[in-house]
Design an enzyme around this catalytic site. Structure first.
Site, PDB file in Angstrom:
ATOM      1  N   HIS A  39      31.774  34.387  -7.027  1.00 24.33           N
ATOM      2  CA  HIS A  39      32.519  33.151  -7.310  1.00 24.33           C
ATOM      3  C   HIS A  39      33.955  33.193  -6.791  1.00 24.33           C
ATOM      4  O   HIS A  39      34.650  32.179  -6.812  1.00 24.33           O
ATOM      5  CB  HIS A  39      32.465  32.804  -8.804  1.00 24.33           C
ATOM      6  N   CYS A  43      41.269  36.202 -16.833  1.00 26.50           N
ATOM      7  CA  CYS A  43      40.703  36.947 -17.974  1.00 26.50           C
ATOM      8  C   CYS A  43      41.697  37.139 -19.098  1.00 26.50           C
ATOM      9  O   CYS A  43      41.320  37.367 -20.228  1.00 26.50           O
ATOM     10  CB  CYS A  43      40.210  38.316 -17.529  1.00 26.50           C
TER      11      CYS A  43
END
Ligand SMILES: Cc1ncc(COP(=O)(O)O)c(C=O)c1O
Length: 380
Positions: free
Chosen positions: A200, A323
């Site tokens: 991705h 993240c």
């Protein structure tokens, strides 16, 4: 809309989505099934593995499909640690690795491993000399990312790999997730044993990636329960993901050859403009940095306030890495570079794709200038 958050994820190429849908519809059978439909799907995976190997100049046996970059990093690090711990329990890495590596090391420390985290300079870079000094007779693994996801700093992985060739028993892992298609790397010639990739990040589907494992390198699987991926990663293969990722990889490497100048021009323009702005400090080094990432701080303005103000103008950027962007803590990466709290806690990252244009860069600078001026007035 201006999408400048390509280090977090990229928009899938339309051709990749088309492939994904076609494969999901036509090749839905389980590749492990022994009937004809299963065989057809198995052949598709074999072909994808060959194509990926060709694209990164590896052998098909050296490619193991995973669920993405996080799993590839976990498999490389823990897989080596588990299988080779009898030989030594020391690992060398850096202070600025992605959480998927950093947390793997923390977990290994809890299990009796000793991990050396090499410091970085002001630019977020480690030195080959420091790697050499950290090596011990019980070192089994050196793990260094190629391009840092927050700063864009390029680590000297080629030089480290060449140096480590004097130590054939030490494995060398590189997290190449942010670099593929942006910063070339010769895996074999650079003495790399394991290298992680995530689909991705290069306009492929999410939830798929792969680990390059140099022939002759053995490691323990983390997921057991079948003979998939030569026993290194059990679980029914994400077939549409794998085929879509293969297409995306070919496309990104082509674009990297034909459209790199446009990205570099956009990067230079944005950097030049940011340099002239009084309240802005660029954190990404000019030398040894990837063309798609520019990280800068605006001390005195909370980065999340700026991100949402940009979003109101349809411009999308990030604070830290995706993240950890929801945690309010100061960036671990910027702290490691030695920047003070003000600067380390006010960083914004913009990250480009080959789709972004110079005109978007101009609009971004205009909007940013206005927003900073307004936010400073409110805070006075
Ligand atoms: C350098 C780096 N490594 C690993 C990962 C994890 O990849 P994935 O999102 O595919 O799990 C990321 C994603 O942000 C990354 O930037």
């Amino acid at each position: 809309m201006i999408y400048f958050d390509n280090s977090a994820t990229t928009k899938p190429f339309p051709e990749v989505l088309q492939t994904y849908v076609t494969v999901s519809e036509k090749y839905f059978a389980n590749p492990s099934s022994i009937h004809r439909l299963g065989g057809e799907v198995e052949r598709l995976i074999t072909k994808a593995r060959q194509q990926i190997a060709e694209l990164i100049e590896a052998d098909p046996k050296e490619i193991v499909f995973t669920s993405g970059g996080t799993e590839a990093n976990n498999l490389a690090i823990k897989g080596i640690a588990i299988l080779h711990e009898a030989r030594g329990k020391h690992i060398v890495t850096t202070e600025v690795e992605h959480a998927s590596c950093y947390e793997s090391f923390h977990q290994l420390e809890k299990n009796g491993f000793d991990v050396t985290y090499l410091p970085v300079d002001r630019n977020g870079r480690i030195s080959v000399d420091d790697v050499e000094r950290a090596l011990r007779s019980d070192t089994i693994l050196v793990s260094v990312m190629h391009v840092n996801n927050e700063l864009g700093t390029i680590q000297p992985v080629q030089a480290i790999g060449k140096h480590l060739q004097q130590y054939p028993k030490i494995f060398f892992h590189v997290d190449n997730v942010q670099a593929i298609g942006k910063v070339p790397l010769k895996y074999k010639q650079s003495g790399i044993d394991l290298c992680s990739f995530s689909s991705h990040k290069f306009h492929g589907p999410k939830g798929v990636g792969f680990l390059y494992i140099r022939e002759g390198v053995s490691l323990s699987p983390l997921l057991t329960g079948g003979t998939h991926e030569r026993g290194l990663r059990a679980g029914t293969e994400n077939v549409p993901g794998i085929i879509g990722m293969t297409k995306a990889l070919r496309m990104i490497l082509e674009k990297s050859r034909s459209e790199m100048n446009q990205m570099k021009e956009l990067n230079s323009f944005v950097r030049e403009q940011l340099t002239t702005m009084e309240s802005v400090f660029i954190n990404t080094p000019k030398e040894n940095s990837a063309p798609h990432i520019v990280n800068f701080s605006v001390p005195g303005i909370k980065p999340e306030v700026l991100i949402h103000a940009l979003e109101d103008k349809e411009i999308y950027a990030s604070t830290k890495s995706a993240c950890s962007s929801k945690s309010k803590a100061v960036s671990r990466i910027l702290e490691a570079t030695g920047h003070d709290y003000e600067r380390a806690s006010s960083a914004i990252r913009i990250s480009f794709s080959f789709e972004n244009t110079l005109n978007e860069g101009k609009q971004f600078i205009e909007v940013l200038t206005e927003l900073i001026s307004n936010l400073k007035k409110v805070m006075r």
